[in-house]
Write a protein that holds these residues in place. Structure first.
Motif, mmCIF file in Angstrom:
data_model
loop_
_atom_site.group_PDB
_atom_site.id
_atom_site.type_symbol
_atom_site.label_atom_id
_atom_site.label_comp_id
_atom_site.label_asym_id
_atom_site.label_seq_id
_atom_site.Cartn_x
_atom_site.Cartn_y
_atom_site.Cartn_z
ATOM 1 N N THR A 62 3.879 1.506 -1.172
ATOM 2 C CA THR A 62 4.495 1.605 -2.495
ATOM 3 C C THR A 62 3.538 2.220 -3.510
ATOM 4 O O THR A 62 3.928 3.084 -4.318
ATOM 5 N N ILE A 63 2.293 1.781 -3.478
ATOM 6 C CA ILE A 63 1.301 2.342 -4.407
ATOM 7 C C ILE A 63 1.091 3.829 -4.133
ATOM 8 O O ILE A 63 1.013 4.655 -5.061
ATOM 9 N N ILE A 64 1.029 4.204 -2.858
ATOM 10 C CA ILE A 64 0.837 5.626 -2.519
ATOM 11 C C ILE A 64 2.045 6.450 -2.965
ATOM 12 O O ILE A 64 1.901 7.557 -3.510
ATOM 13 N N ALA A 105 4.206 5.746 -5.403
ATOM 14 C CA ALA A 105 4.228 5.844 -6.862
ATOM 15 C C ALA A 105 3.191 6.835 -7.365
ATOM 16 O O ALA A 105 3.441 7.600 -8.309
ATOM 17 N N THR A 106 2.038 6.857 -6.728
ATOM 18 C CA THR A 106 1.007 7.819 -7.134
ATOM 19 C C THR A 106 1.443 9.253 -6.860
ATOM 20 O O THR A 106 1.249 10.155 -7.688
ATOM 21 N N ALA A 107 2.056 9.467 -5.680
ATOM 22 C CA ALA A 107 2.531 10.823 -5.360
ATOM 23 C C ALA A 107 3.637 11.269 -6.306
ATOM 24 O O ALA A 107 3.680 12.426 -6.747
ATOM 25 N N THR A 129 4.070 10.291 -9.388
ATOM 26 C CA THR A 129 3.460 10.558 -10.695
ATOM 27 C C THR A 129 2.779 11.918 -10.715
ATOM 28 O O THR A 129 2.889 12.680 -11.683
ATOM 29 N N LEU A 130 2.075 12.230 -9.640
ATOM 30 C CA LEU A 130 1.420 13.544 -9.578
ATOM 31 C C LEU A 130 2.436 14.682 -9.521
ATOM 32 O O LEU A 130 2.179 15.784 -10.030
ATOM 33 N N ARG A 131 3.587 14.408 -8.889
ATOM 34 C CA ARG A 131 4.598 15.457 -8.769
ATOM 35 C C ARG A 131 5.301 15.717 -10.088
ATOM 36 O O ARG A 131 5.609 16.875 -10.423
ATOM 37 N N ALA A 165 4.246 14.796 -13.237
ATOM 38 C CA ALA A 165 3.394 14.856 -14.426
ATOM 39 C C ALA A 165 3.279 16.306 -14.919
ATOM 40 O O ALA A 165 3.270 17.248 -14.117
ATOM 41 N N THR A 215 0.833 -1.212 0.000
ATOM 42 C CA THR A 215 0.000 0.000 0.000
ATOM 43 C C THR A 215 0.862 1.254 0.000
ATOM 44 O O THR A 215 0.581 2.224 -0.720
#
Length: 405
Positions: free
Chosen positions: A340-342, A344-346, A348-350, A352, A338
């Motif tokens: 790791t997923i959080i 990676a999402t952060a 990506t948002l940073r 992008a 969990t």
């Protein structure tokens, strides 16, 4: 228009509790009411409901068993935990004391006593065995670990031998029983109140032992040494040649001694399908071993083959500790996944882009015009031409400028 029955009956679970509190077996109740034992079992499981005179006789019998001692407690939400003496097992057959677990006490009685806890609420009570010659003593309260250890000591030795007959592997049999009890300890609040905890663990162990994924494990790719006796090897070979569904049905019905409806329920199949599997399995065994055409002889031979192998299960504390370690491992793995997923999402948002950038189309070649050379170092010929042009421009005539008229 429906008519309300004149003799109301308690729920099926309450009927079973009253019968057990009165130290009566299903066969004794069936003899008093005038029905078969399978009918009483269907009434207590809720599959059917008595009608007519049978209902009246059954209601009177339950009313006679309802005493202040057997009346339910004031808090219906608490349910008695099933201890080693409250485990419901199948009827035993002669000649299999080592293969099928059985109760040492001839009668059982359930009592409820409040046990003070930290919250001040009564906890579950255990079923206390009472023999016909002993006086009923005070009820003993078991902790979850003690109840689990009692269930393990009651079922594990027989389950290891049954798993060996299913898989033909000694190590896999021990692993199946250990994994089944580890899952039972993780779900102990559910298993403790189950009407048949031994059946719950048995079904889990059978599913693990018959899993087709074991064939891909390196340690189980090669067969184990067969039994020393030739007759035992022949019977084990016949069992392993059967399909897994027929093998499991044959072991439950002719080995453990379950009835056809119970076998169908545990294998999650219909009763006709279970009967067909049983007939095909018996026919296959009788074709290769004619002396085992009789179910009683087959039951005795299964018990003998299972008892020859000295299969020992691990100790209950080791199983509980292994279950807790496995639960901690998977909990930490889920938390790490969990996180790791959080992360990676952060990320990506940073990283992008925040606006749309149209892509640059590739260049197209125009006929007649040479492609524009890329920037880089000049060759010797180009350097010589550049020097010549610079020298002529510096000393040439003046530049002509057009004038407007």
């Amino acid at each position: 228009m429906t008519q309300r029955p004149a003799n109301p009956l308690p729920p099926p679970k309450e009927c079973r509790r009253l019968r057990e509190a009165g130290a009566l077996t299903q066969a004794q109740v069936a003899a008093q009411v005038g029905v078969t034992r399978e009918t009483v079992r269907a009434w207590e499981s809720g599959r059917t409901t008595p009608r007519g005179r049978k209902r009246e006789a059954y209601a009177k019998l339950l009313a006679s068993l309802t005493t202040p001692e057997t009346a339910p407690a004031t808090q219906p939400e608490t349910q008695p935990a099933t201890g080693p003496a409250g485990i419901t097992t199948a009827p035993q057959k002669a000649g299999s004391p080592e293969f099928i677990p059985h109760l040492t006490a001839s009668r059982t009685r359930q009592r409820r006593h409040p046990h003070p806890s930290a919250a001040g609420t009564p906890t579950r009570t255990a079923t206390v065995p009472r023999t016909s010659v002993e006086r009923p003593g005070p009820a003993t309260f078991l902790s979850p670990a003690q109840a689990f250890d009692a269930l393990y000591a009651f079922c594990a030795p027989a389950l290891v031998r049954q798993a060996y007959l299913l898989s033909g592997r000694r190590e896999l049999a021990r692993e199946s029983v250990e994994r089944a009890f580890q899952i039972a300890w993780q779900r102990w609040p559910e298993v403790a109140v189950d009407p048949d905890p031994a059946g719950w663990v048995r079904a889990t162990a059978y599913e693990y032992a018959l899993s087709p994924w074991h064939r891909f494990r390196p340690r189980y790719r090669h067969p184990e040494p067969p039994p020393a006796d030739a007759a035992d090897r022949a019977l084990l070979d016949v069992l392993l040649a059967l399909p897994p569904s027929q093998r499991r049905t044959l072991l439950l019905h002719d080995g453990v001694g379950l009835g056809l409806p119970e076998t169908a329920a545990e294998t999650e199949a219909s009763t006709p399908a279970t009967a067909s599997r049983l007939l095909h399995a018996r026919r296959a065994v009788a074709a290769r071993l004619p002396g085992l055409a009789d179910p009683a002889a087959l039951h005795r031979r299964l018990a003998e083959v299972a008892s020859v192998e000295r299969l020992r299960a691990p100790k209950p504390p080791a199983v509980r500790m292994g279950s807790e370690r496995r639960a901690r491992f998977w909990t930490r793995a889920a938390i790490a996944f969990t996180v790791t997923i959080i992360g990676a999402t952060a990320l990506t948002l940073r990283t992008a882009p925040t606006r749309y950038e149209p892509p640059v189309p590739p260049g197209e070649t125009v006929q007649g015009i040479p492609p524009r050379p890329a920037p880089g170092t000049l060759s010797g010929k180009e350097l010589k031409l550049r020097k010549k042009l610079r020298s002529e421009t510096a000393h040439g005539p003046e530049r002509l400028i057009p004038e407007s008229r």
